[in-house]
Design a protein around this motif. Sequence first.
Motif, PDB file in Angstrom:
ATOM      1  N   VAL A  99       0.842  -1.201   0.000  1.00 20.69           N
ATOM      2  CA  VAL A  99       0.000   0.000   0.000  1.00 20.69           C
ATOM      3  C   VAL A  99       0.878   1.251   0.000  1.00 20.69           C
ATOM      4  N   LEU A 100       1.958   1.243   0.772  1.00 18.65           N
ATOM      5  CA  LEU A 100       2.899   2.377   0.778  1.00 18.65           C
ATOM      6  C   LEU A 100       3.393   2.658  -0.636  1.00 18.65           C
ATOM      7  N   ALA A 101       3.781   1.600  -1.342  1.00 19.78           N
ATOM      8  CA  ALA A 101       4.282   1.766  -2.709  1.00 19.78           C
ATOM      9  C   ALA A 101       3.180   2.283  -3.629  1.00 19.78           C
ATOM     10  N   MET A 102       1.973   1.766  -3.476  1.00 19.67           N
ATOM     11  CA  MET A 102       0.856   2.221  -4.316  1.00 19.67           C
ATOM     12  C   MET A 102       0.575   3.701  -4.097  1.00 19.67           C
ATOM     13  N   LEU A 103       0.670   4.145  -2.842  1.00 23.36           N
ATOM     14  CA  LEU A 103       0.402   5.544  -2.512  1.00 23.36           C
ATOM     15  C   LEU A 103       1.607   6.442  -2.767  1.00 23.36           C
TER      16      LEU A 103
END
Length: 69
Positions: free
Chosen positions: A14-18
């Motif tokens: 999720v960190l990478a997606m955001l």
Amino acid sequence: MADGPGELVAAGEVLAMLGVGRSRFRQIQQSPHFPAPYARLSVGAIWLKADVEKYIAEHRRPRPVDEDE
């Protein structure tokens, strides 16, 4: 056999997606618009990838495109 709920993602994904770090992600999670985790496991929360993608599409500004790429 029934299909599963869909692709799942953990906090790191999720960190990478955001495109944010952990502290900013903690702030984003407090937003009433951010999806609730699909489940909480002993290793942490997991989300449905489709829910996170929908949040990004509806609540995040598009990132500028680097024209040098």
